[in-house]
Motif scaffolding. Structure first.
Motif, PDB file in Angstrom:
ATOM      1  N   ALA A 130       6.871  10.765  11.696  1.00  0.00           N
ATOM      2  CA  ALA A 130       5.677  11.333  12.340  1.00  0.00           C
ATOM      3  C   ALA A 130       4.397  10.943  11.602  1.00  0.00           C
ATOM      4  N   ARG A 131       4.378  11.088  10.295  1.00  0.00           N
ATOM      5  CA  ARG A 131       3.153  10.800   9.546  1.00  0.00           C
ATOM      6  C   ARG A 131       3.304   9.692   8.521  1.00  0.00           C
ATOM      7  N   THR A 132       4.499   9.225   8.308  1.00  0.00           N
ATOM      8  CA  THR A 132       4.720   8.204   7.281  1.00  0.00           C
ATOM      9  C   THR A 132       5.516   7.041   7.851  1.00  0.00           C
ATOM     10  N   ALA A 133       5.559   5.986   7.091  1.00  0.00           N
ATOM     11  CA  ALA A 133       6.375   4.819   7.423  1.00  0.00           C
ATOM     12  C   ALA A 133       6.785   4.180   6.108  1.00  0.00           C
ATOM     13  N   CYS A 134       7.992   3.647   6.063  1.00  0.00           N
ATOM     14  CA  CYS A 134       8.431   2.959   4.854  1.00  0.00           C
ATOM     15  C   CYS A 134       9.241   1.731   5.254  1.00  0.00           C
ATOM     16  N   MET A 135       9.384   0.828   4.299  1.00  0.00           N
ATOM     17  CA  MET A 135      10.095  -0.416   4.550  1.00  0.00           C
ATOM     18  C   MET A 135      11.604  -0.182   4.552  1.00  0.00           C
ATOM     19  N   THR A 136      12.298  -0.896   5.420  1.00  0.00           N
ATOM     20  CA  THR A 136      13.756  -0.918   5.378  1.00  0.00           C
ATOM     21  C   THR A 136      14.170  -1.911   4.292  1.00  0.00           C
ATOM     22  N   THR A 193      -8.432  -0.865  12.200  1.00  0.00           N
ATOM     23  CA  THR A 193      -7.948   0.442  12.620  1.00  0.00           C
ATOM     24  C   THR A 193      -6.441   0.537  12.363  1.00  0.00           C
ATOM     25  N   LEU A 194      -5.958   1.758  12.313  1.00  0.00           N
ATOM     26  CA  LEU A 194      -4.528   1.988  12.154  1.00  0.00           C
ATOM     27  C   LEU A 194      -3.760   1.385  13.327  1.00  0.00           C
ATOM     28  N   SER A 224       0.839  -1.206   0.000  1.00  0.00           N
ATOM     29  CA  SER A 224       0.000   0.000   0.000  1.00  0.00           C
ATOM     30  C   SER A 224       0.870   1.250   0.000  1.00  0.00           C
ATOM     31  N   ALA A 225       0.239   2.358  -0.370  1.00  0.00           N
ATOM     32  CA  ALA A 225       0.952   3.637  -0.389  1.00  0.00           C
ATOM     33  C   ALA A 225       1.281   4.119   1.019  1.00  0.00           C
ATOM     34  N   ASN A 226       0.394   3.800   1.978  1.00  0.00           N
ATOM     35  CA  ASN A 226       0.637   4.223   3.357  1.00  0.00           C
ATOM     36  C   ASN A 226      -0.151   3.340   4.321  1.00  0.00           C
ATOM     37  N   ARG A 227       0.077   3.553   5.608  1.00  0.00           N
ATOM     38  CA  ARG A 227      -0.573   2.718   6.625  1.00  0.00           C
ATOM     39  C   ARG A 227      -2.082   2.919   6.659  1.00  0.00           C
TER      40      ARG A 227
END
Length: 139
Positions: A81-87, A57-58, A44-47
């Motif tokens: 703060a508002r995003t997350a990405c894969m290592t 829910t998130l 997905s693009a984001n959580r």
């Protein structure tokens, strides 16, 4: 110590060592749901989008991702703060999880086919079919 206390301790413990044998056992506390949630996040693009697609829910999605990271002891996701990405490790891990998920799906299809071929083979859990054993004779 009662049986329920022993079960409770094993549920809280991920790792255990059998005292006499020195054997080290790893109890996996993940579910297929955790893995599905992690895979949904990775594609997905984001959580928020992943949580919406899953209908959760998130917070539930974040807990599943944390369980996966805790289980394997790696940081698979970088959180901001508002995003997350894969290592990089997370991206490699996703490839392995996708293969595992595909294998599980194939195994599930095999079970469905077997049940369709022989309805008698799908006894419910806890049910025992009639078993005919030879009579024991006492001498």
């Amino acid at each position: 110590m009662g049986m329920s206390a022993a079960r409770w301790r094993f549920r809280l413990s991920i790792h255990a060592r059998l005292p006499a044998s020195g054997i080290y056992i790893h109890f996996m506390r993940l579910s297929f749901r955790d893995i599905d949630y992690f895979l949904a996040f990775s594609s997905s693009a984001n959580r928020l989008e992943a949580a919406a697609l899953l209908g959760v829910t998130l917070s539930a999605l974040n807990r599943a991702i944390q369980r996966v990271e805790t289980e394997f002891g790696l940081a698979l996701v970088v959180r901001h703060a508002r995003t997350a990405c894969m290592t990089r490790e997370g991206e490699r891990f996703v490839t392995a999880l996708q293969a595992m998920s595909t294998g599980y799906s194939q195994a599930s299809r095999v079970i469905v086919e077997l049940r369709e071929r022989d309805p008698r083979a799908s006894a419910r859990r806890g049910q025992v079919r009639d078993i005919h054993l030879p009579r024991a004779t006492c001498t």
